[in-house]
Design an enzyme around this catalytic site. Structure first.
Site, PDB file in Angstrom:
ATOM      1  N   HIS A 181       0.797  -1.231   0.000  1.00 28.29           N
ATOM      2  CA  HIS A 181       0.000   0.000   0.000  1.00 28.29           C
ATOM      3  C   HIS A 181       0.828   1.279   0.000  1.00 28.29           C
ATOM      4  O   HIS A 181       0.271   2.368  -0.033  1.00 28.29           O
ATOM      5  CB  HIS A 181      -0.949   0.021   1.200  1.00 28.29           C
ATOM      6  CG  HIS A 181      -0.263   0.323   2.500  1.00 28.29           C
ATOM      7  ND1 HIS A 181       0.470  -0.607   3.184  1.00 28.29           N
ATOM      8  CD2 HIS A 181      -0.185   1.471   3.222  1.00 28.29           C
ATOM      9  CE1 HIS A 181       0.957  -0.053   4.279  1.00 28.29           C
ATOM     10  NE2 HIS A 181       0.592   1.208   4.333  1.00 28.29           N
TER      11      HIS A 181
HETATM   12  C1  UD1 Z   1      -2.124   5.553   5.935  1.00 26.94           C
HETATM   13  C2  UD1 Z   1      -0.810   6.099   6.512  1.00 26.94           C
HETATM   14  C3  UD1 Z   1       0.261   5.029   6.393  1.00 26.94           C
HETATM   15  C4  UD1 Z   1      -0.182   3.730   7.015  1.00 26.94           C
HETATM   16  C5  UD1 Z   1      -1.517   3.298   6.416  1.00 26.94           C
HETATM   17  C6  UD1 Z   1      -2.041   2.064   7.088  1.00 26.94           C
HETATM   18  C7  UD1 Z   1      -0.507   8.529   6.233  1.00 26.94           C
HETATM   19  C8  UD1 Z   1       0.224   9.572   5.498  1.00 26.94           C
HETATM   20  N1  UD1 Z   1      -0.340   7.257   5.789  1.00 26.94           N
HETATM   21  O1  UD1 Z   1      -1.898   5.316   4.556  1.00 26.94           O
HETATM   22  O2  UD1 Z   1       1.428   5.461   7.069  1.00 26.94           O
HETATM   23  O3  UD1 Z   1       0.788   2.746   6.758  1.00 26.94           O
HETATM   24  O4  UD1 Z   1      -2.479   4.355   6.594  1.00 26.94           O
HETATM   25  O5  UD1 Z   1      -3.116   1.515   6.418  1.00 26.94           O
HETATM   26  O6  UD1 Z   1      -1.190   8.827   7.184  1.00 26.94           O
HETATM   27  N2  UD1 Z   1      -9.095   4.686   1.545  1.00 26.94           N
HETATM   28  C9  UD1 Z   1     -10.335   4.089   1.459  1.00 26.94           C
HETATM   29  N3  UD1 Z   1     -10.957   3.755   2.637  1.00 26.94           N
HETATM   30  C10 UD1 Z   1     -10.437   4.010   3.847  1.00 26.94           C
HETATM   31  C11 UD1 Z   1      -9.180   4.629   3.917  1.00 26.94           C
HETATM   32  C12 UD1 Z   1      -8.513   4.964   2.759  1.00 26.94           C
HETATM   33  O7  UD1 Z   1     -10.842   3.827   0.396  1.00 26.94           O
HETATM   34  O8  UD1 Z   1     -11.068   3.683   4.879  1.00 26.94           O
HETATM   35  C13 UD1 Z   1      -8.385   5.009   0.291  1.00 26.94           C
HETATM   36  C14 UD1 Z   1      -8.711   6.366  -0.265  1.00 26.94           C
HETATM   37  O9  UD1 Z   1      -8.649   6.295  -1.641  1.00 26.94           O
HETATM   38  C15 UD1 Z   1      -7.537   7.197   0.226  1.00 26.94           C
HETATM   39  C16 UD1 Z   1      -6.395   6.213   0.190  1.00 26.94           C
HETATM   40  O10 UD1 Z   1      -6.973   4.960   0.530  1.00 26.94           O
HETATM   41  O11 UD1 Z   1      -7.300   8.319  -0.566  1.00 26.94           O
HETATM   42  C17 UD1 Z   1      -5.280   6.536   1.127  1.00 26.94           C
HETATM   43  O12 UD1 Z   1      -5.763   6.674   2.476  1.00 26.94           O
HETATM   44  P1  UD1 Z   1      -4.890   7.531   3.538  1.00 26.94           P
HETATM   45  O13 UD1 Z   1      -5.462   7.390   4.901  1.00 26.94           O
HETATM   46  O14 UD1 Z   1      -4.689   8.902   3.024  1.00 26.94           O
HETATM   47  O15 UD1 Z   1      -3.478   6.844   3.494  1.00 26.94           O
HETATM   48  P2  UD1 Z   1      -3.084   5.295   3.537  1.00 26.94           P
HETATM   49  O16 UD1 Z   1      -2.487   4.941   2.228  1.00 26.94           O
HETATM   50  O17 UD1 Z   1      -4.224   4.486   4.064  1.00 26.94           O
END
Ligand code: UD1
Length: 377
Positions: free
Chosen positions: A220
């Site tokens: 991820h």
């Molecule tokens: C975040 C953390 C990362 C951690 C990871 C664990 C930051 C910068 N990154 O990354 O360090 O390793 O969480 O999982 O805080 N999305 C969904 N549903 C959700 C959550 C996210 O669809 O419930 C999708 C969305 O498209 C979103 C993308 O995942 O834009 C990224 O989510 P985000 O929380 O920004 O960062 P992670 O990649 O999850």
């Protein structure tokens, strides 16, 4: 599974209030033992749980609260996804409102996600002390958003709770006063050890139709999944591993579209699953012949479970998982030969006692609660 914190441990007017700020999956796993230990504590610290809503899908959030016996959040800010600036700004606005209304005596933040730095920054500006659980880890790679979050959060924290000895040196080198640093062990491992009996590998094999022998993969990180070209490279390597042994990949929503567009599931030996809850996920890890990942926490969990771990990253903020555990950093080119070698080795077992990282003994939560109790007292 742990018991839920009873409503009797909710804040009362006479006790100092601590606010836990949780946003993303790994935060939930780290917070559970701290919340439980504070609930058991002698001074009856009041606790509020502020869920920022950074992770919001049922399989990224609620399922963890259920699996870990976490209390229902007192509030969910529902900030959702966005660019770093959008998300961090929304986090800060919501958290400022909550901290101002609730006036906690201490804000506790976890790990290195955007919710962590947002909460630390807001609390510091409101002159509320901050405790950072998992302080001092460094990848020395400022292209990772997490490294930015870690460094800044530690500068703003009054209590730095350290999981690994080298983190003490990193904090000292950055000028963090030594009296702020507390080496307490690893709360993520507290959660793992507390739930060992619940990780039933046969049950998850049956539930998800998994083969007897498989490699578990998770991907991820932006560096691995955001660019179609890089993701395509990775998919080719995963297919080469699937030529040897089936590969099971519970897919984080980030990168899902890009990896699938690159043909991830166009291989009969590759099993794409939706994200798993904590108990099913660790049970799947426990049953794996090897793990391929770019996760931070999984490097630690495989160290304790004794499962060979190939981390597809140029660096790690968790070098103790290499020196004491089963972890190995690999480039894309090294991944397939390393997987072949790992699969040829005898099945792993729990890390030998003298190789277990120091204080990864299931007691980090109580140690953290003790320091916090002293601090607030
Ligand atoms: C975040 C953390 C990362 C951690 C990871 C664990 C930051 C910068 N990154 O990354 O360090 O390793 O969480 O999982 O805080 N999305 C969904 N549903 C959700 C959550 C996210 O669809 O419930 C999708 C969305 O498209 C979103 C993308 O995942 O834009 C990224 O989510 P985000 O929380 O920004 O960062 P992670 O990649 O999850």
């Amino acid at each position: 599974m742990s018991d839920r914190v009873s409503p009797g441990n909710r804040p009362t007017g006479s006790h100092p209030l601590v606010a836990h700020v949780l946003g993303a999956r790994p935060n939930f796993v780290k917070a559970a033992p701290v919340i439980n230990a504070l609930a058991d504590g002698a001074i009856g610290t009041g606790q509020v749980v502020i869920h920022t809503g950074q992770h919001y899908d049922e399989r990224m959030s609620e399922i963890f609260f259920r699996d870990l016996g976490l209390p229902e959040p007192d509030v969910n800010l529902e900030v959702g996804s966005g660019s770093h600036a959008q998300q961090t700004a929304a986090l800060m606005i919501g958290l400022e409102r909550e901290f101002t209304e609730r006036s906690p005596a201490l804000v506790i933040v976890y790990g290195d996600v955007n919710s962590t730095i947002a909460a630390a920054l807001v609390a510091a500006k409101l002159h509320i002390p901050v405790a950072h659980v998992e302080a001092g880890l460094r990848s020395f790679d400022m292209t990772m958003p997490e490294e930015v979050n870690r460094r800044l959060t530690d500068q703003l924290s009054d209590l730095c709770f350290v999981t690994s000895p080298e983190a003490i040196g990193h904090l000292a080198a950055e000028g963090v006063p030594v009296e702020r640093t507390h080496f307490v062990g690893n709360p993520m491992i507290d959660t793992l050890l507390a739930n060992l009996a619940a990780f039933d590998t046969e049950a998850v094999r049956a539930r998800y139709g998994l083969p007897d022998r498989y490699v578990l993969a998770t991907m991820h990180r932006p560096a691995n999944v955001d660019s179609p070209a890089v993701a395509g490279e990775l998919v080719n390597r995963l297919h080469e591993i699937a030529d040897m042994t089936d590969v099971v990949i519970p897919l984080h929503p980030r990168g899902r579209a890009v990896l699938l567009a690159a043909g991830l599931d166009d291989h009969p030996g590759l099993h794409v699953l939706d994200p798993l809850g904590y108990i099913d996920f660790i049970a799947t890890v426990r049953g794996a012949a090897a793990v391929v990942t770019d996760s931070g926490g999984l490097q630690e969990e495989t160290t304790i479970l004794g499962v060979p771990c190939l981390t597809v990253r140029p660096n790690t903020e968790r070098p103790i998982t290499i020196t004491h555990g089963t972890n190995q950093l690999v480039t894309f080119d090294e991944l397939v030969p390393a997987a072949r070698k790992a699969l040829g080795q005898a099945a792993g077992g729990p890390a030998a006692g003298d190789r277990t990282p120091p204080l990864w003994d299931g007691q980090a939560g109580p140690r953290i609660a003790e320091v916090i109790t002293r601090y607030l007292g």
